[in-house]
Write an enzyme that holds these catalytic residues in place. Structure first.
Site, PDB file in Angstrom:
ATOM      1  N   CYS A 129       0.825  -1.223   0.000  1.00 27.58           N
ATOM      2  CA  CYS A 129       0.000   0.000   0.000  1.00 27.58           C
ATOM      3  C   CYS A 129       0.854   1.265   0.000  1.00 27.58           C
ATOM      4  CB  CYS A 129      -0.936   0.015   1.198  1.00 27.58           C
ATOM      5  SG  CYS A 129      -2.096  -1.339   1.148  1.00 27.58           S
ATOM      6  N   HIS A 272      -3.120   6.954   2.782  1.00 29.58           N
ATOM      7  CA  HIS A 272      -3.627   5.669   2.317  1.00 29.58           C
ATOM      8  C   HIS A 272      -4.931   5.359   3.061  1.00 29.58           C
ATOM      9  CE1 HIS A 272      -4.167   1.607   1.262  1.00 29.58           C
ATOM     10  NE2 HIS A 272      -3.813   1.125   2.440  1.00 29.58           N
ATOM     11  N   ASN A 302     -10.298  -0.077   0.563  1.00 38.27           N
ATOM     12  CA  ASN A 302      -8.838   0.026   0.545  1.00 38.27           C
ATOM     13  C   ASN A 302      -8.358  -0.445  -0.831  1.00 38.27           C
ATOM     14  OD1 ASN A 302      -6.098  -0.501   0.731  1.00 38.27           O
ATOM     15  ND2 ASN A 302      -6.192  -1.414   2.769  1.00 38.27           N
TER      16      ASN A 302
HETATM   17  N1  ACO Z   1     -18.395  -9.345   9.339  1.00 37.57           N
HETATM   18  C1  ACO Z   1     -18.861  -9.658  10.566  1.00 37.57           C
HETATM   19  N2  ACO Z   1     -18.071 -10.056  11.583  1.00 37.57           N
HETATM   20  C2  ACO Z   1     -16.769 -10.162  11.343  1.00 37.57           C
HETATM   21  C3  ACO Z   1     -16.203  -9.861  10.089  1.00 37.57           C
HETATM   22  C4  ACO Z   1     -17.078  -9.453   9.052  1.00 37.57           C
HETATM   23  N3  ACO Z   1     -16.624  -9.134   7.819  1.00 37.57           N
HETATM   24  N4  ACO Z   1     -14.874 -10.036  10.144  1.00 37.57           N
HETATM   25  C5  ACO Z   1     -14.602 -10.434  11.406  1.00 37.57           C
HETATM   26  N5  ACO Z   1     -15.725 -10.511  12.112  1.00 37.57           N
HETATM   27  C6  ACO Z   1     -15.900 -10.903  13.511  1.00 37.57           C
HETATM   28  C7  ACO Z   1     -14.755 -11.760  14.011  1.00 37.57           C
HETATM   29  O1  ACO Z   1     -14.966 -13.103  13.705  1.00 37.57           O
HETATM   30  C8  ACO Z   1     -14.790 -11.464  15.491  1.00 37.57           C
HETATM   31  O2  ACO Z   1     -15.814 -12.233  16.071  1.00 37.57           O
HETATM   32  P1  ACO Z   1     -15.615 -12.905  17.542  1.00 37.57           P
HETATM   33  O3  ACO Z   1     -15.429 -11.742  18.463  1.00 37.57           O
HETATM   34  O4  ACO Z   1     -16.872 -13.660  17.725  1.00 37.57           O
HETATM   35  O5  ACO Z   1     -14.392 -13.748  17.415  1.00 37.57           O
HETATM   36  C9  ACO Z   1     -15.221 -10.018  15.573  1.00 37.57           C
HETATM   37  O6  ACO Z   1     -15.867  -9.716  14.320  1.00 37.57           O
HETATM   38  C10 ACO Z   1     -14.063  -9.057  15.781  1.00 37.57           C
HETATM   39  O7  ACO Z   1     -13.056  -9.382  14.837  1.00 37.57           O
HETATM   40  P2  ACO Z   1     -11.699  -8.610  14.794  1.00 37.57           P
HETATM   41  O8  ACO Z   1     -10.834  -9.150  13.709  1.00 37.57           O
HETATM   42  O9  ACO Z   1     -11.122  -8.542  16.179  1.00 37.57           O
HETATM   43  O10 ACO Z   1     -12.230  -7.152  14.383  1.00 37.57           O
HETATM   44  P3  ACO Z   1     -11.466  -5.788  14.413  1.00 37.57           P
HETATM   45  O11 ACO Z   1     -12.181  -4.846  15.303  1.00 37.57           O
HETATM   46  O12 ACO Z   1      -9.974  -5.943  14.612  1.00 37.57           O
HETATM   47  O13 ACO Z   1     -11.684  -5.275  12.930  1.00 37.57           O
HETATM   48  C11 ACO Z   1     -10.520  -5.076  10.866  1.00 37.57           C
HETATM   49  C12 ACO Z   1     -11.153  -6.027  11.874  1.00 37.57           C
HETATM   50  C13 ACO Z   1     -11.581  -4.181  10.314  1.00 37.57           C
HETATM   51  C14 ACO Z   1      -9.901  -5.908   9.739  1.00 37.57           C
HETATM   52  C15 ACO Z   1      -9.437  -4.226  11.591  1.00 37.57           C
HETATM   53  O14 ACO Z   1      -8.594  -5.048  12.354  1.00 37.57           O
HETATM   54  C16 ACO Z   1      -8.599  -3.442  10.618  1.00 37.57           C
HETATM   55  O15 ACO Z   1      -9.072  -2.581   9.902  1.00 37.57           O
HETATM   56  N6  ACO Z   1      -7.282  -3.698  10.598  1.00 37.57           N
HETATM   57  C17 ACO Z   1      -6.379  -3.037   9.669  1.00 37.57           C
HETATM   58  C18 ACO Z   1      -6.351  -3.832   8.415  1.00 37.57           C
HETATM   59  C19 ACO Z   1      -5.692  -3.087   7.283  1.00 37.57           C
HETATM   60  O16 ACO Z   1      -5.628  -1.884   7.260  1.00 37.57           O
HETATM   61  N7  ACO Z   1      -5.207  -3.862   6.311  1.00 37.57           N
HETATM   62  C20 ACO Z   1      -4.671  -3.326   5.133  1.00 37.57           C
HETATM   63  C21 ACO Z   1      -3.225  -3.038   5.255  1.00 37.57           C
HETATM   64  S1  ACO Z   1      -2.660  -2.229   3.849  1.00 37.57           S
HETATM   65  C22 ACO Z   1      -1.902  -3.317   2.735  1.00 37.57           C
HETATM   66  O17 ACO Z   1      -0.732  -3.281   2.555  1.00 37.57           O
HETATM   67  C23 ACO Z   1      -2.682  -4.288   1.941  1.00 37.57           C
END
Ligand code: ACO
Length: 345
Positions: A129, A272, A302
């Site tokens: 990214c 980003h 993203n």
């Molecule tokens: N829909 C519904 N529920 C979901 C989903 C979904 N799409 N995805 C996960 N959950 C559930 C999980 O199973 C979990 O359930 P549980 O509590 O029963 O186990 C709960 O939601 C919380 O999951 P987390 O993964 O802890 O959620 P979090 O609050 O961390 O949010 C997210 C996840 C949005 C991915 C966040 O961590 C994030 O944005 N991280 C940064 C990711 C990012 O920016 N990546 C790109 C990097 S750039 C590159 O180089 C490509």
């Protein structure tokens, strides 16, 4: 003395300037809403919007001929048109991408044919990214040390190719979209235009937080292993989230220090687009007003290397970015990588 001329020694100043003379972007036709995703995985519009700020994204359709190369070509053509420049005037192409359509040839190489350039220097650069920001810094460095007058710099990715659109991949599949963005850089007699300061970082110790295993031997964590995840994004979202929330403010501070500027001296922050919550944290830390700090993740998700040039194009065409403004580009991504590039446009 202007703030830039008293910059720290590693800030770049050149006798002649480099201007951003045209921008362009391209999106796949197909728009997919959160509600559309509800029909293929266990998720909800509410969950996605609350956790990420995303409402919809564009996803490329290979059957319709859409690919990283096709989006790059369109974005490049639009940028050249905006610059009033013919492709045969280009001397250099640098394309930030982590999703070339095939391992070789690279996207920049293919662009020499699809745009119709001369046999110029053209190469891809993979910093995930952070790719577009790395590409801007690299193109600027080459233009100041070699006889390249006009360069096309791109950030283009079709990362949804590596997303699993089922409940298995829901944590990452809901985040991503596809797009391409580009700008034309041109050497100018005006020394006030160009790069003021930049920073580029990589830390492979964080590689296991976000990667795409290409076969069963390529899983970086034993607990990630799952045959169904081969050629799919493996992401530990909360680790990336923590990294990003602490990195963005540090990167802003580091870049301002290098340029000897204060947050108010910068007219536009183009970050980003990874997650609206990550962006808000960085904005709040420096009290940056909303109208200087762009968020369009709600419409595009993203888009990896494309997210920054997509905003640059939108805001340039809308007239919000004006000649003489200072624009800071900021990115983080897989690798881990993070980078900034502060320009006077
Ligand atoms: N829909 C519904 N529920 C979901 C989903 C979904 N799409 N995805 C996960 N959950 C559930 C999980 O199973 C979990 O359930 P549980 O509590 O029963 O186990 C709960 O939601 C919380 O999951 P987390 O993964 O802890 O959620 P979090 O609050 O961390 O949010 C997210 C996840 C949005 C991915 C966040 O961590 C994030 O944005 N991280 C940064 C990711 C990012 O920016 N990546 C790109 C990097 S750039 C590159 O180089 C490509």
């Amino acid at each position: 003395m202007s703030p830039e001329s008293s910059a720290a020694p590693d800030a770049i100043g050149s006798l002649s300037g480099i201007a951003i003379v045209g921008t362009g972007s391209a999106l796949p036709k197909r728009r997919v809403t959160n509600t559309d995703l509800e029909s293929v995985m266990d998720t909800s519009d509410e969950w996605i919007a609350q956790r990420t700020g995303i409402r919809s994204r564009h996803i490329h359709d290979p059957e319709a001929g859409e690919s990283t190369a096709s989006l790059a070509t369109l974005a490049g053509q639009h940028a050249l048109k905006a610059a009033g420049m013919a492709a045969d005037q280009l001397d250099l192409i640098v394309c930030g991408t982590m999703t070339p359509d095939m391992p070789t040839p690279g996207i920049a190489n293919l662009l020499t044919a699809s745009l119709g350039t001369r046999t110029i220097a053209a190469f891809d650069l993979n910093a995930a990214c952070s790719g577009f920001v790395y590409a801007m810094n690299t193109a600027h460095a080459l233009m100041t040390t070699a006889p390249y007058r006009n360069a096309l710099v791109l950030g283009v990715d079709c990362v949804t190719r590596f997303c699993e659109f089922s409940t298995l991949g829901r944590t990452s599949a809901i985040l991503f979209g596809d797009a391409g963005g580009a700008c034309v850089l041109s050497a100018t007699e005006d020394p006030s235009k160009g790069l003021i300061a930049q920073a580029m970082h990589s830390d492979g110790c964080g590689a296991q937080h976000l990667y795409i295993p290409t076969d069963k031997h390529m899983f970086l964590n034993a607990e990630d292993y799952d045959e169904r995840k081969i050629n799919r994004i493996v992401m530990h979202g909360s680790n990336i989230f923590k990294f990003a929330v602490s990195t963005f403010p540090k990167l802003i501070g580091q870049t301002l220090d290098k340029a000897n500027l204060t947050p108010d001296d910068v007219d536009h922050y183009i970050c980003h687009q990874s997650n609206a919550r990550i962006l808000s944290t960085a904005r709040d830390r420096f009290n940056i007003p909303e109208d200087k700090f762009y968020i369009n993740i709600d419409r595009f998700g993203n888009t990896v290397g494309a997210s920054i040039p997509l905003i640059l194009d939108q805001e340039t065409r809308s007239g919000r970015i004006k000649p003489g403004d200072r624009v800071m580009f900021l990115a983080f991504g897989a690798g881990l990588t993070w980078a900034s590039s502060l320009w006077r446009v």
